[in-house]
Design an enzyme around this catalytic site. Structure first.
Site, PDB file in Angstrom:
ATOM      1  N   SER A  94       0.834  -1.193   0.000  1.00 19.17           N
ATOM      2  CA  SER A  94       0.000   0.000   0.000  1.00 19.17           C
ATOM      3  C   SER A  94       0.881   1.260   0.000  1.00 19.17           C
ATOM      4  O   SER A  94       1.709   1.441  -0.877  1.00 19.17           O
ATOM      5  CB  SER A  94      -0.961  -0.048   1.187  1.00 19.17           C
ATOM      6  OG  SER A  94      -2.024   0.854   1.016  1.00 19.17           O
ATOM      7  N   ASP A 107      -5.712  -3.629  -2.340  1.00 22.54           N
ATOM      8  CA  ASP A 107      -4.664  -3.318  -1.363  1.00 22.54           C
ATOM      9  C   ASP A 107      -4.050  -4.586  -0.766  1.00 22.54           C
ATOM     10  O   ASP A 107      -4.755  -5.465  -0.267  1.00 22.54           O
ATOM     11  CB  ASP A 107      -5.287  -2.471  -0.257  1.00 22.54           C
ATOM     12  CG  ASP A 107      -4.261  -1.809   0.638  1.00 22.54           C
ATOM     13  OD1 ASP A 107      -3.368  -2.510   1.140  1.00 22.54           O
ATOM     14  OD2 ASP A 107      -4.355  -0.591   0.837  1.00 22.54           O
TER      15      ASP A 107
END
Length: 261
Positions: free
Chosen positions: A41, A155
Site C-alpha cells: 500500500s 490493497d
C-alpha cells in the site's frame, strides 16, 4: 568503513506511510545503505519512489499538500466498485517520476497486492512500477480495484500488510520493518460508522503483521500506532514524516539484539 546494508520493509497505513520517508532519511543519515525494499500500500508507493531514485521529489510534493490539494486529488466516481478512480493521483505521480519497469530499478523492489478472485497474495517484483503501486494502494471500497492479467487487484494489506518475507535479503543484511498500522495507543476514541470499519480492518492487519514478525523477526522494528494519524491526513505530511524520523532515531539507539544473536 563499509556501510551496513539494510533490507527495508514498509507497511501500509494510508497517510501514516509518509513516516517511511523520515525513517529512510534517518537510516541514511546514520550511515546505513538501503539495499532492497518491499512494501504494501503506502509502503509500496514510498518504496517505489525510493527505489526509482526520486524520493526527494516525492517528499517535496507530499509536503506541499494542504487540505485543498488533497481534495483536488480525489476523482470521485459513482461506480459500485469504489468511491475513487485514482487516475488523478497516478497522473500526478507520473509527472514526478516517469514510468519504469521494476526490473530496471537501481534497487530490488517488491510490492504486494491481493487478487479478489482467488484471495491469493500477488507480489510485483517485475513489470510496470505504476501497475504495482496502483494495485497495492487500492483500498477496498475506497479505490476502484485494478484489473490486470485476469486478476482483480486490491490493497495488499488484506493479505500481507508488513511483507517481511518478500524483501530481497543477502547474507548479513539487516532486516528493518516499519509498521505504520501498529496496535492502538490505548487512548479513548469516539466511534462512528467510519471508525468501526477502519478500526476493525486495522485490527485484522495488526494481527497479520505481528504473526509475520514472529515468523521473520526483524532486526529493527519501527511502530506507529494506527490511531496516531488518520489514513487520509495527507495534509499533515511534514508532521508525519518527522514522527518517522524521530522513531527511527530512537530505535537506532537500541542494541541490535536480534542481529547479534
Amino acid at each position: 568503513m563499509k556501510k551496513k546494508r539494510i533490507s527495508l520493509v514498509l507497511g501500509g497505513g494510508g497517510a501514516r506511510g509518509i513516516a517511511h520517508i523520515g525513517v529512510i532519511e534517518a537510516l541514511e543519515a546514520a550511515g546505513y545503505e538501503i539495499a532492497s525494499v518491499a512494501g504494501t500500500s503506502m509502503g509500496a508507493l514510498v518504496g517505489g519512489m525510493y527505489a526509482a531514485g526520486h524520493l526527494e521529489e516525492f517528499r517535496e510534493w507530499l509536503c506541499s499538500m494542504d487540505r485543498y490539494k488533497v481534495l483536488s486529488m480525489v476523482d470521485l466516481t459513482f461506480s459500485s466498485e469504489g468511491l475513487v478512480k485514482g487516475n488523478r493521483v497516478m497522473k500526478a505521480l507520473k509527472e514526478l517520476v516517469p514510468e519504469v519497469r521494476i526490473e530496471h530499478l537501481p534497487l530490488p523492489f517488491a510490492a504486494v497486492a491481493a487478487d479478489l478472485l482467488t484471495g491469493r497474495e500477488v507480489v510485483f517484483d517485475h513489470g510496470g512500477l505504476y501497475d504495482a503501486i496502483r494495485s497495492s494502494i487500492s483500498i477496498p471500497s475506497v479505490f476502484q480495484p485494478v484489473r490486470l492479467n485476469g486478476m482483480v487487484l486490491v490493497d495488499g494489506g488484506t493479505v500481507n500488510p508488513l511483507p517481511v518475507n518478500r524483501v530481497v535479503r543477502e547474507p548479513g543484511d539487516l532486516l528493518v520493518a516499519v509498521d505504520v498500522s501498529a496496535p492502538f495507543s490505548g487512548q479513548s476514541r469516539s466511534l462512528n460508522y467510519y471508525h468501526l470499519l477502519t478500526f476493525s480492518s486495522e485490527i485484522m492487519m495488526q494481527h497479520i503483521a505481528q504473526l509475520m514478525c514472529r515468523i521473520y523477526p526483524p532486526d529493527m522494528l519501527i511502530e506507529i500506532p494506527s490511531d496516531r494519524f488518520g489514513i487520509f491526513e495527507f495534509y499533515r505530511a511534514a508532521e508525519i514524516l518527522e514522527s518517522g524520523r524521530e522513531l527511527m532515531e530512537q530505535v537506532l539507539m537500541r542494541p541490535l539484539v536480534a542481529a547479534e544473536a
